[in-house]
Write a protein that holds these residues in place. Structure first.
Motif, PDB file in Angstrom:
ATOM      1  N   ARG A  54       0.901  -1.192   0.025  1.00  0.00           N
ATOM      2  CA  ARG A  54       0.241   0.319  -0.017  1.00  0.00           C
ATOM      3  C   ARG A  54       0.868   1.165   0.062  1.00  0.00           C
ATOM      4  NH1 ARG A  54      -2.742  -3.306   3.704  1.00  0.00           N
ATOM      5  NH2 ARG A  54      -4.852  -3.954   3.082  1.00  0.00           N
ATOM      6  N   SER A 114       3.156  -3.358   4.425  1.00  0.00           N
ATOM      7  CA  SER A 114       1.797  -2.671   4.991  1.00  0.00           C
ATOM      8  C   SER A 114       0.719  -3.840   4.658  1.00  0.00           C
ATOM      9  CB  SER A 114       1.542  -1.428   4.278  1.00  0.00           C
ATOM     10  OG  SER A 114       1.493  -1.455   2.782  1.00  0.00           O
ATOM     11  N   ARG A 147       1.756  -0.832   9.093  1.00  0.00           N
ATOM     12  CA  ARG A 147       0.887  -0.029   9.608  1.00  0.00           C
ATOM     13  C   ARG A 147       0.784  -0.252  11.008  1.00  0.00           C
ATOM     14  NH1 ARG A 147      -0.859   3.296   5.513  1.00  0.00           N
ATOM     15  NH2 ARG A 147      -2.022   2.434   3.856  1.00  0.00           N
ATOM     16  N   SER A 151      -4.161   0.680  14.829  1.00  0.00           N
ATOM     17  CA  SER A 151      -5.188   1.042  14.002  1.00  0.00           C
ATOM     18  C   SER A 151      -5.633  -0.003  13.013  1.00  0.00           C
ATOM     19  CB  SER A 151      -4.630   2.257  13.238  1.00  0.00           C
ATOM     20  OG  SER A 151      -3.683   1.977  12.268  1.00  0.00           O
ATOM     21  N   CYS A 152      -5.114  -1.273  13.282  1.00  0.00           N
ATOM     22  CA  CYS A 152      -5.401  -2.480  12.318  1.00  0.00           C
ATOM     23  C   CYS A 152      -6.849  -2.572  12.559  1.00  0.00           C
ATOM     24  CB  CYS A 152      -4.457  -3.389  12.571  1.00  0.00           C
ATOM     25  SG  CYS A 152      -2.933  -2.994  11.963  1.00  0.00           S
ATOM     26  N   GLU A 188      -2.957   5.130   7.788  1.00  0.00           N
ATOM     27  CA  GLU A 188      -3.913   5.266   6.713  1.00  0.00           C
ATOM     28  C   GLU A 188      -4.108   6.789   6.687  1.00  0.00           C
ATOM     29  OE1 GLU A 188      -5.233   3.087   4.649  1.00  0.00           O
ATOM     30  OE2 GLU A 188      -5.102   1.396   5.542  1.00  0.00           O
ATOM     31  N   GLU A 191       0.458   8.715   4.054  1.00  0.00           N
ATOM     32  CA  GLU A 191       1.523   8.323   3.125  1.00  0.00           C
ATOM     33  C   GLU A 191       2.088   9.525   2.668  1.00  0.00           C
ATOM     34  OE1 GLU A 191      -1.756   5.162   3.288  1.00  0.00           O
ATOM     35  OE2 GLU A 191      -1.870   7.751   3.027  1.00  0.00           O
ATOM     36  N   GLY A 218      -2.060   9.990  10.462  1.00  0.00           N
ATOM     37  CA  GLY A 218      -2.447  10.381   9.198  1.00  0.00           C
ATOM     38  C   GLY A 218      -3.378  11.589   9.248  1.00  0.00           C
TER      39      GLY A 218
END
Length: 475
Positions: A54, A114, A147, A151-152, A188, A191, A218
């Protein structure tokens, strides 16, 4: 400060002798030199991913910006398309044959993990690093991207992403020869905020930082940098404890990167403070940070410059005794200088809006605040408190609303006048108790602080990064 054992071990005679008796030979680390024109990374980078990573597109964009020579591992299926879109020339990495010719030496390995969503997919780490790690050159760099587990979306994804920490720390101990390994968790939507971190971790500026976990959030807008050789141009920084050692190096690096520096230290060190400020074309502010009027004087100094962009809380002291033998005044003094003064100064600067929007607060903690240390309960409490302050303030609505970040460095054994006074045998043992087999230099702390201070380090908040060469203490 110099490490005489390191100098001896890397001499012609010394290298033979330490090899004969089985002693470690500390590598000579590559550090950034502003007087030497060189690419950010001297050598090829091998990029890999677990499936269609990702983060590949964002990584490729940074590698194109630094004009890197990039090779792709066979299991990076999206690589060619991403590279073509970024206008990046590419090739394929060919693993060296076992027992055959070594092949090209590689300067960095970057792996996008990721897409790893469960433990069975962790095999992608083995395939990539099994093929590439033998090709890593001296003072090479390893970066794994993932990641944040917190937050997964599923327990299995949390498990797999958390497993990356074990891989990173083990690699840091295996690759040796001045090489470093880091894990960067990119949330997320964050990036676009990875550039300053990748530039720092790939470059010689991160020479003594290894096996660290960095989190990039993010919820922040990327901030552009016009000139990466002077990313702090037009900014103002206030640094405490500047008259010598780590503080002087912090001020020098921030000034080198373009900042106007307000240099603070106790009135007793006014002559040394003035010399540092004069050298940097900065401003000397003789001031005891624990004085009742210190916060307001710092507010006034900041407002006189139209506000500050960066504050670095470096001032600190030690007063070592075991708790049974420590008088309360020694306890109170260390807590006040190392922790309480920082809280009062932050409160005053924020209340007066003397720290500009998109500002940076950087604190200096210590490995002692993570692992504790014999005879340093007061110091360890103060430095652990600094970590707590960073953790709590990083989620403050006030800081988030203004785009202000707060982070900390936690130095290990750094060669300073203070550590030079430690008995030789203890000092030598402390130097060798890390993956680099040597003490760090004040500039290693300063370079890490400059990365946190960079305008482009948006989204990096609440991090505590150890500058310790992957010390065994508290690991």
């Amino acid at each position: 400060m110099t490490d005489k054992y390191m100098q001896f071990a890397n001499s012609t005679l010394g290298s033979k002798l330490v090899g004969l008796v089985g002693l470690p030979r500390p590598p000579v680390l590559e550090r950034y030199r502003p007087d030497v024109k060189a690419p950010l990374i001297k050598g090829s980078i091998v990029l890999g991913s677990a499936g269609n990573g990702r983060l590949l597109e964002a990584v490729v964009g940074v590698l194109a910006a630094i004009k890197a020579n990039v090779l792709a591992h066979g299991e990076a299926p999206d690589w060619i398309g991403a590279a073509n879109q970024a206008g990046l020339m590419t090739g394929r990495f060919v693993p060296p044959a076992r027992g055959g010719k070594q092949g090209e030496r590689i300067k960095a390995l970057v792996f996008d993990a990721s897409r790893i969503n469960e433990s069975s997919q962790l095999v992608a780490l083995h395939r990539f690093f099994h093929d590439t790690v033998r090709s890593l050159d001296r003072c090479g760099r390893v970066i794994i991207l993932g990641r944040p587990p917190e937050s997964c979306s599923t327990p299995r994804q949390i498990t797999a992403q958390r497993a990356l920490e074990g891989m990173t720390r083990s690699l840091g101990k295996e690759i040796r020869r001045g090489c470093t390994a880091q894990l960067v968790y990119v949330a997320e939507g964050a990036e676009g905020n990875i550039e300053s971190t990748l530039r720092f971790l790939l470059s010689p500026r991160s020479a003594y930082v290894s096996a660290q976990v960095v989190r990039i959030a993010g919820n922040a807008t990327p901030f552009p940098v016009a000139d990466w050789l002077q990313p702090l141009a037009g900014q103002t920084a206030l640094v405490t404890g500047v008259s010598r050692g780590i503080g002087a190096s912090i001020a020098e690096v921030l000034a080198r990167d373009g900042a106007k520096v307000i240099c603070v230290d106790v009135p007793q060190a006014e002559a040394e403070l003035a010399a540092v400020a004069r050298k940097l074309d900065g401003i000397a502010l003789p001031l005891d940070v624990t004085a009742a009027d210190a916060p307001q004087k710092m507010v006034a100094a900041a407002q006189a410059q139209g506000g500050i962009d960066i504050i670095v809380h470096n001032a600190g002291i030690t007063r070592d005794k075991t708790i049974a033998n420590m008088k309360q005044e020694l306890w109170d003094l260390v807590i006040n200088v190392n922790l309480s003064a920082q809280e009062r100064i932050n409160d005053a600067l924020l209340a007066a809006e003397a720290i500009k929007r998109n500002g940076r607060i950087v604190c200096v903690s210590s490995i002692s605040g993570i692992a504790g240390n014999l005879g340093q309960t007061n110091y360890a409490v103060s430095k652990a408190g600094v970590i707590g302050m960073v953790n709590s303030m990083s989620v403050s609505p006030l800081l988030r609303e203004r785009g202000i970040t707060i982070n900390a460095v936690a130095p290990g054994f750094i060669e300073t006048q203070m550590t030079d006074a430690i008995p030789f045998t203890i000092r030598t043992a402390a130097r060798l108790m890390n993956s680099m087999n040597q003490g760090g230099q004040p500039i290693d702390v300063a370079e890490t602080i400059a990365w946190f201070a960079c305008p482009a380090s948006t989204g990096i908040s609440g991090n505590v990064v150890r500058v310790c060469g992957q010390s065994l203490i508290g690991a």
